[in-house]
Scaffold this active site. Structure first.
Site, PDB file in Angstrom:
ATOM      1  N   HIS A 150     132.125  20.900  87.130  1.00 14.85           N
ATOM      2  CA  HIS A 150     133.403  21.620  87.202  1.00 14.85           C
ATOM      3  C   HIS A 150     134.576  20.745  86.780  1.00 14.85           C
ATOM      4  O   HIS A 150     134.665  19.564  87.076  1.00 14.85           O
ATOM      5  CB  HIS A 150     133.631  22.298  88.556  1.00 14.85           C
ATOM      6  CG  HIS A 150     133.868  21.391  89.722  1.00 14.85           C
ATOM      7  ND1 HIS A 150     135.117  20.937  90.083  1.00 14.85           N
ATOM      8  CD2 HIS A 150     133.017  20.874  90.640  1.00 14.85           C
ATOM      9  CE1 HIS A 150     135.022  20.190  91.171  1.00 14.85           C
ATOM     10  NE2 HIS A 150     133.759  20.125  91.531  1.00 14.85           N
ATOM     11  N   ASP A 164     134.911  13.936  92.141  1.00 11.70           N
ATOM     12  CA  ASP A 164     134.784  15.399  92.290  1.00 11.70           C
ATOM     13  C   ASP A 164     135.786  16.096  91.366  1.00 11.70           C
ATOM     14  O   ASP A 164     136.895  16.373  91.776  1.00 11.70           O
ATOM     15  CB  ASP A 164     135.013  15.773  93.752  1.00 11.70           C
ATOM     16  CG  ASP A 164     134.773  17.239  94.042  1.00 11.70           C
ATOM     17  OD1 ASP A 164     134.256  17.941  93.177  1.00 11.70           O
ATOM     18  OD2 ASP A 164     135.137  17.680  95.156  1.00 11.70           O
ATOM     19  N   GLU A 218     136.250  25.950  90.354  1.00 12.10           N
ATOM     20  CA  GLU A 218     135.141  25.787  91.310  1.00 12.10           C
ATOM     21  C   GLU A 218     135.674  25.599  92.716  1.00 12.10           C
ATOM     22  O   GLU A 218     135.156  26.151  93.693  1.00 12.10           O
ATOM     23  CB  GLU A 218     134.285  24.571  90.908  1.00 12.10           C
ATOM     24  CG  GLU A 218     133.026  24.386  91.749  1.00 12.10           C
ATOM     25  CD  GLU A 218     133.203  23.515  92.982  1.00 12.10           C
ATOM     26  OE1 GLU A 218     132.269  23.426  93.779  1.00 12.10           O
ATOM     27  OE2 GLU A 218     134.296  22.926  93.181  1.00 12.10           O
ATOM     28  N   GLU A 219     136.749  24.810  92.825  1.00 12.91           N
ATOM     29  CA  GLU A 219     137.264  24.409  94.141  1.00 12.91           C
ATOM     30  C   GLU A 219     137.902  25.559  94.916  1.00 12.91           C
ATOM     31  O   GLU A 219     138.249  25.400  96.084  1.00 12.91           O
ATOM     32  CB  GLU A 219     138.302  23.284  93.973  1.00 12.91           C
ATOM     33  CG  GLU A 219     137.754  22.006  93.340  1.00 12.91           C
ATOM     34  CD  GLU A 219     136.929  21.166  94.305  1.00 12.91           C
ATOM     35  OE1 GLU A 219     136.578  21.659  95.383  1.00 12.91           O
ATOM     36  OE2 GLU A 219     136.634  20.009  93.948  1.00 12.91           O
ATOM     37  N   ASP A 267     127.770  17.708  89.923  1.00 14.16           N
ATOM     38  CA  ASP A 267     129.020  17.697  90.678  1.00 14.16           C
ATOM     39  C   ASP A 267     128.952  16.517  91.649  1.00 14.16           C
ATOM     40  O   ASP A 267     128.275  16.595  92.671  1.00 14.16           O
ATOM     41  CB  ASP A 267     129.192  19.019  91.431  1.00 14.16           C
ATOM     42  CG  ASP A 267     130.515  19.076  92.180  1.00 14.16           C
ATOM     43  OD1 ASP A 267     131.295  18.102  92.095  1.00 14.16           O
ATOM     44  OD2 ASP A 267     130.761  20.096  92.853  1.00 14.16           O
ATOM     45  N   HIS A 319     138.880  15.446  97.353  1.00 10.82           N
ATOM     46  CA  HIS A 319     139.917  16.420  97.723  1.00 10.82           C
ATOM     47  C   HIS A 319     141.178  15.734  98.251  1.00 10.82           C
ATOM     48  O   HIS A 319     141.932  16.328  99.014  1.00 10.82           O
ATOM     49  CB  HIS A 319     139.400  17.435  98.762  1.00 10.82           C
ATOM     50  CG  HIS A 319     138.176  18.172  98.284  1.00 10.82           C
ATOM     51  ND1 HIS A 319     137.328  18.833  99.129  1.00 10.82           N
ATOM     52  CD2 HIS A 319     137.682  18.338  97.038  1.00 10.82           C
ATOM     53  CE1 HIS A 319     136.341  19.366  98.424  1.00 10.82           C
ATOM     54  NE2 HIS A 319     136.533  19.078  97.136  1.00 10.82           N
TER      55      HIS A 319
HETATM   56  N1  BES Z   1     131.819  18.697  94.985  1.00 10.38           N
HETATM   57  C1  BES Z   1     132.070  19.593  96.079  1.00 10.38           C
HETATM   58  C2  BES Z   1     130.800  19.977  96.805  1.00 10.38           C
HETATM   59  C3  BES Z   1     130.216  18.913  97.694  1.00 10.38           C
HETATM   60  C4  BES Z   1     131.009  18.205  98.574  1.00 10.38           C
HETATM   61  C5  BES Z   1     128.856  18.711  97.685  1.00 10.38           C
HETATM   62  C6  BES Z   1     130.435  17.264  99.405  1.00 10.38           C
HETATM   63  C7  BES Z   1     128.285  17.790  98.525  1.00 10.38           C
HETATM   64  C8  BES Z   1     129.085  17.047  99.381  1.00 10.38           C
HETATM   65  C9  BES Z   1     132.720  20.865  95.555  1.00 10.38           C
HETATM   66  O1  BES Z   1     133.672  20.611  94.574  1.00 10.38           O
HETATM   67  C10 BES Z   1     133.432  21.534  96.704  1.00 10.38           C
HETATM   68  O2  BES Z   1     134.406  21.011  97.166  1.00 10.38           O
HETATM   69  N2  BES Z   1     132.918  22.677  97.160  1.00 10.38           N
HETATM   70  C11 BES Z   1     133.513  23.376  98.261  1.00 10.38           C
HETATM   71  C12 BES Z   1     132.933  24.743  98.416  1.00 10.38           C
HETATM   72  C13 BES Z   1     133.329  25.708  97.324  1.00 10.38           C
HETATM   73  C14 BES Z   1     132.610  27.009  97.533  1.00 10.38           C
HETATM   74  C15 BES Z   1     134.822  25.915  97.282  1.00 10.38           C
HETATM   75  C16 BES Z   1     133.251  22.647  99.571  1.00 10.38           C
HETATM   76  O3  BES Z   1     132.252  21.939  99.649  1.00 10.38           O
HETATM   77  O4  BES Z   1     134.017  22.825 100.501  1.00 10.38           O
HETATM   78 ZN    ZN Z   2     135.321  19.670  95.542  1.00 15.00          ZN
END
Ligand code: BES
Ligand code: ZN
Length: 387
Positions: A198, A216, A250-251, A278, A354
């Site tokens: 992403h 990320d 994605e975020e 990712d 984040h």
């Molecule tokens: N890269 C993260 C996902 C992630 C975080 C995987 C920590 C493993 C460990 C991704 O960009 C993200 O932040 N995803 C969101 C969920 C999405 C549905 C908005 C999250 O994990 O809160």
């Molecule tokens: Zn993220």
């Protein structure tokens, strides 16, 4: 237990001139209280056995919801945004989407793989991460987020002079567009292999925040870019079509990838495998590559393990996010065999993500960790798309 939550159901009969745009969000029930506190939603139980809830919210609340999920919820409350109630309900009921017939995962391109893998260059991955993370943010609704998409499209266009290789930016309703590069297949052009990551980043404050997103997911985009570079420099022609994807948004609920996966479904396009990169550049656990078992294909994960053992020369383990944590979940929901090789065990992931502190220095400044994922991704492209 299935919960149906609805806000402002009576809005239409309360004399509102124009109803706000409504969106439907499915999310883990564990994340429901936080989402409810934000939206003021009511809860209705109907007794089926889901641990996923559905809420209806004002479109204007999406960014705030994303903030809450990321901040208060410590990344355990993955959520999907849907345009319609029907789509949200379908997701709620889709315990497992129907799987397509598996492809043949034989390894028979050893000569090619061992010739190309040494051309992958950690320094190039590092410098791509540095360039992406130097942007103020890559937020899906910011000027710099839009510019990041154009920057990536240009970078990918520069990887090939072949006229059959195309790069497009896909308009999806936000400032930032997803980017898709296509290498058409020779004998099986209708079978598509997807390798993506992403493009967007996020930190509290949205469009005005500083969100370098070096791990990320500049790391994933840089890894995908290096895989594409070596593939195209070799001038091999894949039997199957390969598409490299940089997903927008994605975020904020996997929105870019979900739109693409749904569109492909509607158009009857046959994606035979999707690999999601990712977060590839922070070695948080004792093993190198962690395959997420949830929202992924066990058969394709087994293929990846073979690729790691045969070509990559890295250690691996199995783990789970516990929710649809990235864009692989969008493909999974569409019935596509998806995988998510990850930088660490879930619990050991880079805690700087984040925030303004998700920098290259805070992950692997030499991108040696990301290089292992590039080796895996290139082996995957070669052994699945079969030049
Ligand atoms: N890269 C993260 C996902 C992630 C975080 C995987 C920590 C493993 C460990 C991704 O960009 C993200 O932040 N995803 C969101 C969920 C999405 C549905 C908005 C999250 O994990 O809160
Ligand atoms: Zn993220």
């Amino acid at each position: 237990m299935r919960l149906l939550v609805s806000t402002l159901l009576l809005a239409a009969s309360c004399g509102r001139a124009a109803a706000p745009e409504r969106l439907y969000v499915t999310l883990g029930v564990d994340a429901l209280p936080a989402a409810q506190a934000l939206t003021g939603a009511h809860v209705a139980l109907d007794g089926t056995d889901h641990d996923v809830a559905l809420i209806e919210i004002d479109a204007a609340q999406i960014d705030a919801l994303a903030d809450v999920m990321h901040e208060q919820f410590a990344r355990c409350g993955g959520f999907f945004v849907h345009d319609s109630l029907a789509d949200a309900e379908a997701a709620l009921h889709a315990v497992a989407a129907p799987r397509r017939a598996a492809v043949d995962y034989t390894l028979d391109r050893a000569e090619l793989v061992t010739r190309l893998l040494p051309q992958l260059d950690a320094e190039r991955i590092r410098s791509t991460i540095a360039e992406l993370s130097a942007m103020k943010n890559r937020y899906y609704q910011s000027q710099t987020g839009a510019a990041a998409s154009t920057w990536l499209a240009e970078r990918w266009r520069g990887l090939s002079t072949r006229s059959d290789v195309t790069v497009e930016q896909v308009e999806q309703g936000w400032a930032q567009k997803s980017v898709i590069m296509t290498i058409p297949g020779t004998t099986h052009p209708d079978e598509i292999v997807v390798i993506g990551g992403h493009l967007d980043s996020i930190a509290l404050g949205g469009a005005t925040s500083t969100a370098p997103g070096a791990d990320d997911d500049a790391s994933g985009i840089a890894t995908v870019t290096e895989i594409a570079r070596v593939f195209l420099a070799s001038d091999v022609r894949p039997a199957r079509t390969i598409q490299f994807m940089g997903y927008a948004a994605e975020e904020v609920g996997l929105r870019g990838s979900q739109a693409i996966a749904k569109d492909y479904g509607k158009r009857g396009l046959n994606v035979v495998g999707a690999l999601q990169l990712d977060m590839t550049n922070y070695r948080g656990s004792e093993k190198d590559i962690w395959l997420m078992k949830d929202f992924t294909s066990a058969a394709q994960n087994a293929f990846l393990i073979q690729l790691i053992d045969t070509y990559v020369g890295a250690t691996w383990g199995l783990d789970a996010c516990g929710y649809g944590c990235s864009d692989h979940a969008s493909w999974y929901r569409a019935g596509v065999p998806a995988s998510m090789p990850f930088e660490a065990r879930f619990r050991d992931h880079n805690k700087k993500i984040h925030s303004r502190n998700d920098t290259l220095e805070a992950s692997d400044a030499n991108a040696a960790h990301a290089l292992k994922f590039a080796r895996l991704g290139l082996a995957y492209a070669l052994e699945l798309a079969k030049p």
